[in-house]
Design an enzyme around this catalytic site. Structure first.
Site, PDB file in Angstrom:
ATOM      1  N   GLU A   7       0.828  -1.204   0.000  1.00 53.56           N
ATOM      2  CA  GLU A   7       0.000   0.000   0.000  1.00 53.56           C
ATOM      3  C   GLU A   7       0.866   1.259   0.000  1.00 53.56           C
ATOM      4  OE1 GLU A   7      -2.761   2.403   3.184  1.00 53.56           O
ATOM      5  OE2 GLU A   7      -2.546   0.251   3.423  1.00 53.56           O
ATOM      6  N   ASP A  11       0.594   3.839  -3.028  1.00 55.82           N
ATOM      7  CA  ASP A  11       0.221   5.237  -2.811  1.00 55.82           C
ATOM      8  C   ASP A  11       1.174   6.164  -3.560  1.00 55.82           C
ATOM      9  OD1 ASP A  11      -1.207   7.419  -1.203  1.00 55.82           O
ATOM     10  OD2 ASP A  11       0.867   7.714  -0.597  1.00 55.82           O
ATOM     11  N   ASP A  80      -7.537   1.136   0.633  1.00 53.50           N
ATOM     12  CA  ASP A  80      -6.145   0.766   0.929  1.00 53.50           C
ATOM     13  C   ASP A  80      -5.717  -0.454   0.112  1.00 53.50           C
ATOM     14  OD1 ASP A  80      -6.089   2.816   2.747  1.00 53.50           O
ATOM     15  OD2 ASP A  80      -6.283   1.539   4.521  1.00 53.50           O
ATOM     16  N   GLU A  83      -4.686   0.461  -3.419  1.00 50.90           N
ATOM     17  CA  GLU A  83      -3.324   0.994  -3.449  1.00 50.90           C
ATOM     18  C   GLU A  83      -2.308  -0.139  -3.368  1.00 50.90           C
ATOM     19  OE1 GLU A  83      -3.459   5.525  -1.801  1.00 50.90           O
ATOM     20  OE2 GLU A  83      -3.319   3.943  -0.289  1.00 50.90           O
TER      21      GLU A  83
END
Length: 205
Positions: A7, A11, A80, A83
């Site tokens: 994640e 991101d 989440d 990502e």
């Protein structure tokens, strides 16, 4: 085995991919406009829309504390996880391939019938602050009033307030509204949105 690390990577690659895309697509926009577009494209709400579009939530294995009463996986977990998927694509196919996947998904789900310039909408907090500063007034104050819910899924209640001088009586008045959200930022945005609507109702331009 390390979805949170994926994640973290996802991101970063998401922000880079969207930044590169809007930079190349809208060459005449200034930094502020580009930043607002990116902010409106890279957030939990847009991630949830993309994730639900590819039915990612159906393939997530999570414990009951991370599910809602109706059995659906919490939105924050779904966002989440998307990502993390982007991070995995980056590791598997490289940054360029991850960027292609991200931009293609965004074009399909979010940008099919809307231009990037239409995405350039100031968020409520920014709009409220610009409104106050443009009149030479103090910026809004945000106060956390209450935190409820379990530790893994808190709900925040925030108050947004401004102080105005009411013409022609010149009486100083405090105007405030409250908002709720699953993060302080979301609750602040909600409170600012309601306060903007109230100020517009009062014909405060």
């Amino acid at each position: 085995n390390h979805n949170e690390k994926l994640e973290f990577l996802g991101d970063s690659i998401l922000n880079f991919s969207i930044s590169s895309f809007i930079f190349s697509e809208e060459k005449d926009l200034d930094e502020g406009q580009l930043s607002r577009i990116r902010s409106n494209l890279v957030n939990q709400n847009t991630l949830i829309k993309v994730a639900r579009f590819i039915t990612l939530d159906k393939y997530l294995y999570v414990g009951n504390p991370l599910k809602l009463k109706n059995g659906f996986v919490k939105n924050s977990i779904v966002a989440d996880s998307l990502e993390a998927i982007f991070g995995a694509v980056c590791l598997d196919g490289g940054a360029n391939r991850a960027a292609e996947v991200i931009v293609d998904l965004y074009k399909t789900v979010l940008l099919k019938d809307i231009s990037l310039q239409q995405i350039d909408l100031r968020d409520p907090k920014g709009e409220l602050q610009e409104l106050m500063q443009g009149r030479g007034l103090a910026i809004p104050v945000y106060t956390v009033l209450e935190v409820t819910g379990p530790e893994h899924a808190p709900v925040y209640k925030v108050e947004s307030s401004v102080t105005l001088c009411d013409d022609p009586a010149m009486e100083v008045k405090k105007f405030f509204c409250t908002g709720v959200g699953n993060s302080i930022k979301c609750a602040e945005q909600s409170a600012a949105k309601f306060l903007l609507e109230e100020l517009r109702f009062l014909d405060f331009k």
